[in-house]
Design a protein around this motif. Structure first.
Motif, PDB file in Angstrom:
ATOM      1  N   TRP A 142       2.705  -3.140 -10.338  1.00 31.04           N
ATOM      2  CA  TRP A 142       3.048  -3.469  -8.952  1.00 31.04           C
ATOM      3  C   TRP A 142       3.440  -2.211  -8.175  1.00 31.04           C
ATOM      4  CZ3 TRP A 142       7.290  -7.686 -10.213  1.00 31.04           C
ATOM      5  CH2 TRP A 142       6.684  -8.797 -10.809  1.00 31.04           C
ATOM      6  N   ALA A 143       3.297  -2.300  -6.881  1.00 31.98           N
ATOM      7  CA  ALA A 143       3.958  -1.450  -5.888  1.00 31.98           C
ATOM      8  C   ALA A 143       3.944   0.050  -6.208  1.00 31.98           C
ATOM      9  CB  ALA A 143       5.403  -1.921  -5.687  1.00 31.98           C
ATOM     10  N   PRO A 144       2.775   0.686  -6.219  1.00 28.92           N
ATOM     11  CA  PRO A 144       2.717   2.119  -6.528  1.00 28.92           C
ATOM     12  C   PRO A 144       3.226   2.998  -5.390  1.00 28.92           C
ATOM     13  CG  PRO A 144       0.554   1.327  -5.889  1.00 28.92           C
ATOM     14  CD  PRO A 144       1.444   0.122  -5.951  1.00 28.92           C
ATOM     15  N   ASP A 145       3.479   4.263  -5.729  1.00 31.37           N
ATOM     16  CA  ASP A 145       3.881   5.278  -4.749  1.00 31.37           C
ATOM     17  C   ASP A 145       3.200   6.582  -5.134  1.00 31.37           C
ATOM     18  OD1 ASP A 145       5.779   6.481  -2.629  1.00 31.37           O
ATOM     19  OD2 ASP A 145       6.188   7.695  -4.407  1.00 31.37           O
ATOM     20  N   ILE A 146       2.450   7.186  -4.197  1.00 29.06           N
ATOM     21  CA  ILE A 146       1.760   8.448  -4.478  1.00 29.06           C
ATOM     22  C   ILE A 146       2.403   9.583  -3.703  1.00 29.06           C
ATOM     23  CG2 ILE A 146      -0.006   8.132  -2.680  1.00 29.06           C
ATOM     24  CD1 ILE A 146      -2.012   9.454  -4.644  1.00 29.06           C
ATOM     25  N   SER A 147       2.519  10.742  -4.370  1.00 27.91           N
ATOM     26  CA  SER A 147       3.066  11.938  -3.739  1.00 27.91           C
ATOM     27  C   SER A 147       2.380  13.157  -4.349  1.00 27.91           C
ATOM     28  CB  SER A 147       4.588  12.012  -3.926  1.00 27.91           C
ATOM     29  OG  SER A 147       4.926  11.948  -5.301  1.00 27.91           O
ATOM     30  N   TYR A 148       2.630  14.326  -3.753  1.00 25.59           N
ATOM     31  CA  TYR A 148       1.995  15.560  -4.227  1.00 25.59           C
ATOM     32  C   TYR A 148       3.059  16.639  -4.377  1.00 25.59           C
ATOM     33  CZ  TYR A 148      -1.203  19.545  -4.500  1.00 25.59           C
ATOM     34  OH  TYR A 148      -1.884  20.670  -4.908  1.00 25.59           O
ATOM     35  N   THR A 198       5.025  -8.939   7.670  1.00 31.47           N
ATOM     36  CA  THR A 198       4.773  -7.494   7.584  1.00 31.47           C
ATOM     37  C   THR A 198       5.786  -6.825   6.652  1.00 31.47           C
ATOM     38  OG1 THR A 198       6.112  -7.231   9.573  1.00 31.47           O
ATOM     39  CG2 THR A 198       3.747  -7.366   9.873  1.00 31.47           C
ATOM     40  N   GLY A 199       5.286  -6.128   5.608  1.00 33.70           N
ATOM     41  CA  GLY A 199       6.198  -5.467   4.678  1.00 33.70           C
ATOM     42  C   GLY A 199       5.443  -4.737   3.583  1.00 33.70           C
ATOM     43  N   GLY A 200       6.153  -4.446   2.481  1.00 23.31           N
ATOM     44  CA  GLY A 200       5.566  -3.640   1.411  1.00 23.31           C
ATOM     45  C   GLY A 200       5.200  -2.258   1.901  1.00 23.31           C
ATOM     46  N   GLU A 201       6.060  -1.678   2.735  1.00 23.38           N
ATOM     47  CA  GLU A 201       5.730  -0.502   3.539  1.00 23.38           C
ATOM     48  C   GLU A 201       5.883   0.823   2.796  1.00 23.38           C
ATOM     49  OE1 GLU A 201       9.791  -0.497   3.051  1.00 23.38           O
ATOM     50  OE2 GLU A 201       8.626  -2.188   3.809  1.00 23.38           O
ATOM     51  N   SER A 202       5.199   1.819   3.327  1.00 23.85           N
ATOM     52  CA  SER A 202       5.384   3.218   2.943  1.00 23.85           C
ATOM     53  C   SER A 202       5.063   4.058   4.171  1.00 23.85           C
ATOM     54  CB  SER A 202       4.478   3.602   1.771  1.00 23.85           C
ATOM     55  OG  SER A 202       3.116   3.417   2.096  1.00 23.85           O
ATOM     56  N   VAL A 203       5.426   5.326   4.121  1.00 26.41           N
ATOM     57  CA  VAL A 203       5.184   6.241   5.239  1.00 26.41           C
ATOM     58  C   VAL A 203       4.409   7.435   4.714  1.00 26.41           C
ATOM     59  CG1 VAL A 203       6.249   7.696   7.015  1.00 26.41           C
ATOM     60  CG2 VAL A 203       7.288   5.488   6.419  1.00 26.41           C
ATOM     61  N   VAL A 239      -6.689   8.106   0.358  1.00 25.54           N
ATOM     62  CA  VAL A 239      -6.682   7.127  -0.717  1.00 25.54           C
ATOM     63  C   VAL A 239      -5.491   6.207  -0.519  1.00 25.54           C
ATOM     64  CG1 VAL A 239      -5.344   8.581  -2.327  1.00 25.54           C
ATOM     65  CG2 VAL A 239      -6.844   6.786  -3.219  1.00 25.54           C
ATOM     66  N   ALA A 240      -5.703   4.934  -0.792  1.00 21.44           N
ATOM     67  CA  ALA A 240      -4.632   3.941  -0.771  1.00 21.44           C
ATOM     68  C   ALA A 240      -4.607   3.248  -2.126  1.00 21.44           C
ATOM     69  CB  ALA A 240      -4.868   2.920   0.337  1.00 21.44           C
ATOM     70  N   TYR A 241      -3.438   3.234  -2.757  1.00 21.73           N
ATOM     71  CA  TYR A 241      -3.252   2.489  -3.990  1.00 21.73           C
ATOM     72  C   TYR A 241      -2.345   1.295  -3.703  1.00 21.73           C
ATOM     73  CZ  TYR A 241      -5.413   6.303  -6.576  1.00 21.73           C
ATOM     74  OH  TYR A 241      -6.308   7.231  -7.055  1.00 21.73           O
ATOM     75  N   SER A 242      -2.485   0.248  -4.535  1.00 27.35           N
ATOM     76  CA  SER A 242      -1.787  -0.984  -4.200  1.00 27.35           C
ATOM     77  C   SER A 242      -1.582  -1.873  -5.419  1.00 27.35           C
ATOM     78  CB  SER A 242      -2.593  -1.763  -3.154  1.00 27.35           C
ATOM     79  OG  SER A 242      -3.830  -2.189  -3.704  1.00 27.35           O
ATOM     80  N   THR A 243      -0.730  -2.881  -5.248  1.00 28.17           N
ATOM     81  CA  THR A 243      -0.613  -3.963  -6.210  1.00 28.17           C
ATOM     82  C   THR A 243      -1.935  -4.716  -6.268  1.00 28.17           C
ATOM     83  OG1 THR A 243       1.754  -4.225  -5.769  1.00 28.17           O
ATOM     84  CG2 THR A 243       0.608  -6.113  -6.728  1.00 28.17           C
ATOM     85  N   PRO A 254       0.798  -1.230   0.000  1.00 32.61           N
ATOM     86  CA  PRO A 254       0.000   0.000   0.000  1.00 32.61           C
ATOM     87  C   PRO A 254       0.830   1.280   0.000  1.00 32.61           C
ATOM     88  CG  PRO A 254       0.129  -0.911   2.210  1.00 32.61           C
ATOM     89  CD  PRO A 254       0.779  -1.918   1.301  1.00 32.61           C
ATOM     90  N   THR A 255       0.330   2.284  -0.704  1.00 29.88           N
ATOM     91  CA  THR A 255       0.801   3.660  -0.590  1.00 29.88           C
ATOM     92  C   THR A 255      -0.412   4.512  -0.253  1.00 29.88           C
ATOM     93  OG1 THR A 255       1.919   5.507  -1.714  1.00 29.88           O
ATOM     94  CG2 THR A 255       0.574   4.067  -3.083  1.00 29.88           C
ATOM     95  N   VAL A 256      -0.299   5.353   0.772  1.00 30.14           N
ATOM     96  CA  VAL A 256      -1.447   6.078   1.320  1.00 30.14           C
ATOM     97  C   VAL A 256      -1.137   7.566   1.372  1.00 30.14           C
ATOM     98  CG1 VAL A 256      -2.988   6.314   3.323  1.00 30.14           C
ATOM     99  CG2 VAL A 256      -2.046   4.056   2.734  1.00 30.14           C
ATOM    100  N   ILE A 257      -2.157   8.384   1.113  1.00 28.94           N
ATOM    101  CA  ILE A 257      -2.009   9.826   1.260  1.00 28.94           C
ATOM    102  C   ILE A 257      -3.360  10.419   1.640  1.00 28.94           C
ATOM    103  CG2 ILE A 257      -2.565  10.467  -1.127  1.00 28.94           C
ATOM    104  CD1 ILE A 257      -0.214  12.461  -1.032  1.00 28.94           C
TER     105      ILE A 257
END
Length: 314
Positions: free
Chosen positions: A89-95, A269-274, A46-50, A35-38
């Protein structure tokens, strides 16, 4: 809960702890992977994911999540260069610059014929993304794997960490206007394992105080209750490294403080984002639910910082 005795046998364990916190309770659609969350400007999360064409989840309160389909209505045609199903796979969201930026990877299992792409949206909502093609790629002749992207701005420059197996975690600088890597961009090396198959992937870097902290997933994912994923962390005063753990062991030599490992029903536990929400840092990750046939689910925990600067999961 994991015991201190068991932890004594885990390699490269710099953080001594007897147990790990459970994820915050959530409701609704819990299934997710990488997951990537913002928190959007609209106030929604919103959370995007594989899974799917980049699976999408929405929440009004960070507790109850709904399935909102996919980021894209259908795969862009160039994805099929990297697998037969157009599976990202494995998205990352930013602004930044008034837009949301969604980075993601396309590849096939077991190969480093891979690419990272980017799309933008004014709202960040599923179905509103415009794809802009490849950011960076790797081929079987390379010693890295161009998947698992994560973006960070540092000292007025834009950087992307990435990597999975194939000698570990790498980084390239991006053009802030296009969001893409320059041709022949320098590929920095941030972390690896001393032993093949170099099982470290899914980097995410955040700045706290004067240090940059590199979080990464170690060992094996994607095997349900047999997954051994765990999250480790190191830090550096430079975004390009060198990163070390709290004992001073370089992450390029297999170092890394153990931040979060499986415990109880929460396996792998993994596939992390902050992400940051109202002044508080949060760790998002997936775990495999041992009480639900190993189904991958969303884990959310507060991420705090000790007086010595090192992160701790609450």
């Amino acid at each position: 809960m994991m015991t201190a005795v068991l932890l004594a046998f885990l390699p490269n364990t710099a953080q001594a702890t007897a147990s790990y916190p459970d994820p915050q309770p959530i409701t609704g659609q819990q299934i997710i992977h990488d997951p990537t969350v913002i928190r959007l400007k609209s106030g929604q999360y919103v959370a995007y994911s594989t899974g799917g064409v980049i699976g999408a989840r929405l929440s009004k309160d960070r507790v109850h999540w709904t399935d909102e389909g996919n980021a894209f209505p259908e795969p862009p045609s160039w994805w099929y260069e990297y697998n037969d199903t157009g599976d990202p796979w494995a998205p990352d969201i930013s602004y930044r610059q008034g837009r949301y930026w969604l980075y993601y990877a396309v590849s096939s299992w077991g190969t480093n014929h891979s690419a990272i792409g980017v799309a933008t949206s004014r709202s960040g909502l599923p179905g509103t993304w415009t794809d802009h093609g490849k950011v960076f790629s790797s081929e079987t002749t390379d010693t890295w794997n161009a998947i698992d992207p994560a973006i960070i701005r540092a000292d007025g420059r834009l950087w992307m960490s990435f990597g999975s197996y194939w000698t570990g975690i790498r980084m390239v600088e991006l053009n802030p206007r296009t969001g893409k890597a320059a041709q022949n961009a320098t590929v920095h090396h941030l972390a690896t394992r001393p032993d093949a198959p170099y099982a470290v992937e899914g980097p995410y870097i955040v700045k706290h105080g004067r240090h940059y902290y590199l979080f990464a997933s170690y060992d094996a994912c994607c095997a349900g209750v047999n997954s051994t994923y765990k999250i480790r962390v190191g830090r550096s005063t430079s975004v390009t490294g060198p990163y070390v753990d709290s004992t001073g062991r370089p992450l390029l030599e297999g170092g890394g403080d153990l931040l979060l490992a499986g415990h109880g029903r929460f396996v792998g536990t993994g596939g992390e984002s902050v992400f940051r929400d109202r002044g508080q840092d949060w760790l998002a990750y997936h775990y495999y639910d041992a009480e639900d046939n190993g189904t991958p689910k969303l884990g959310l925990n507060r991420l705090s910082w000790k007086k010595n600067g090192w992160p701790i999961v609450l």
